[in-house]
Motif scaffolding. Structure first.
Motif, short mmCIF file in Angstrom:
data_model
loop_
_atom_site.label_atom_id
_atom_site.label_comp_id
_atom_site.label_asym_id
_atom_site.label_seq_id
_atom_site.Cartn_x
_atom_site.Cartn_y
_atom_site.Cartn_z
N PRO A 140 -3.79 -38.41 44.54
CA PRO A 140 -2.75 -38.10 43.55
C PRO A 140 -3.25 -37.43 42.28
N ASN A 141 -4.54 -37.57 41.97
CA ASN A 141 -5.06 -36.98 40.75
C ASN A 141 -5.72 -35.61 40.96
N ALA A 163 12.76 -45.46 40.09
CA ALA A 163 13.55 -44.74 41.08
C ALA A 163 12.62 -43.94 42.00
N LYS A 164 13.07 -43.75 43.23
CA LYS A 164 12.28 -42.98 44.18
C LYS A 164 12.42 -41.48 43.89
N THR A 198 4.07 -45.95 40.21
CA THR A 198 3.61 -44.62 40.59
C THR A 198 3.98 -44.30 42.04
N ASN A 199 3.80 -45.28 42.93
CA ASN A 199 4.13 -45.05 44.33
C ASN A 199 5.63 -45.05 44.58
N ILE A 200 6.38 -45.84 43.81
CA ILE A 200 7.83 -45.79 43.94
C ILE A 200 8.35 -44.41 43.56
N ASN A 201 7.81 -43.85 42.48
CA ASN A 201 8.25 -42.53 42.02
C ASN A 201 7.96 -41.43 43.04
N ARG A 202 6.98 -41.65 43.92
CA ARG A 202 6.64 -40.65 44.94
C ARG A 202 7.35 -40.92 46.26
#
Length: 254
Positions: free
Chosen positions: A120-121, A251-252, A64-68
């Motif tokens: 994030p939610n 992926a970022k 989740t953090n990588i995607n952000r």
């Protein structure tokens, strides 16, 4: 006169008991052993399922953090005490940077992302930008840093929020090792997130994009668009070592 009939009772003789007793003892012993082995296997299976669940939950959080993320980093650079990688040995001077390059292998995952006004939610969250006054996108996004690292077989997440001026108060907070919160309250606002225990190793590899199969050097993390993270776990239960490994590839943001 008729003689009285003699009553005879049947039973085991001493010799028969000496023969039967060892057999019974062996049978009972075999039953107990089977029960112990079955119980041990059941406990092992349960613990392996727990390891698998905990590992997947940790990887989901990391993904989740990588995607952000906007950027991966090779190092945090200088940090404020006691947020350094040496926080447990010299808290007052714990400013050693985290790095993902150690003997050719990364030992931590470092990424940057845009700070937000809410978690994030929360659908009302908005990006925060540099500079005081009205939030202006032209000033650039206010970035915070996240580090995933292993210490004492525990995978932690540490957050760094810069002290530079932002147009709003970030929801993200500086985190530190739990025992240092009270002594360094001006810096440490929350505890490091503890994602999971029983971690024996973490392996991180960077790629130019999500379709690439050629890893980049860890020192080139800032040029990567994608990262893989493998978590290896190990736990001893009832004298038996249980292991589990899982990997994510993500992926970022851009």
């Amino acid at each position: 006169m008729r003689a009285m009939a003699t009553s005879r009772q049947k039973g085991f003789t001493v010799v028969e008991m000496l023969v039967v007793a060892p057999v019974l003892i062996l049978a009972i012993g075999a039953f107990v052993l089977a029960a112990v082995l079955l119980t041990g296997e059941s406990i092992s299976a349960r613990e392996k399922n727990t390891l698998a669940y905990d590992t997947q939950a940790a990887l989901d959080e990391v993904e989740t953090n990588i995607n952000r993320a906007t950027t991966f980093l090779a190092t945090t650079g200088s940090v404020t005490a006691p947020q350094g990688s040496n926080d447990l040995t010299s808290p007052a001077t714990a400013t050693a940077p985290f790095t993902n390059v150690t003997s050719g292998q990364p030992d931590s995952l470092i990424l940057q992302a845009g700070a937000t006004t809410y978690g994030p939610n929360n659908v009302n969250r908005t990006l925060i930008y540099n500079g005081s006054g009205t939030c202006n996108p032209s000033n650039g996004v206010f970035l915070y840093t996240v580090v995933y690292f292993v210490r004492s077989n525990i995978l932690y997440k540490r957050t760094f929020v810069p002290s530079t001026t932002a147009c709003a108060t970030p929801w993200q907070k500086n985190s530190c090792y739990a025992s240092l919160l009270s002594s360094y309250s001006s810096v440490c606002k929350v505890e490091d997130d503890q994602l999971m225990a029983n971690v024996s190793n973490v392996t991180i590899q960077y790629y130019s994009d999500n379709s690439s199969t050629t890893p980049l050097a860890s020192s080139a993390a800032s040029t990567a668009g994608s990262v893989s993270m493998q978590i290896d776990t190990s736990k001893t239960v009832s004298g038996k070592t249980i292991t589990y490994s899982a990997t994510l590839r993500a992926a970022k943001l851009n």
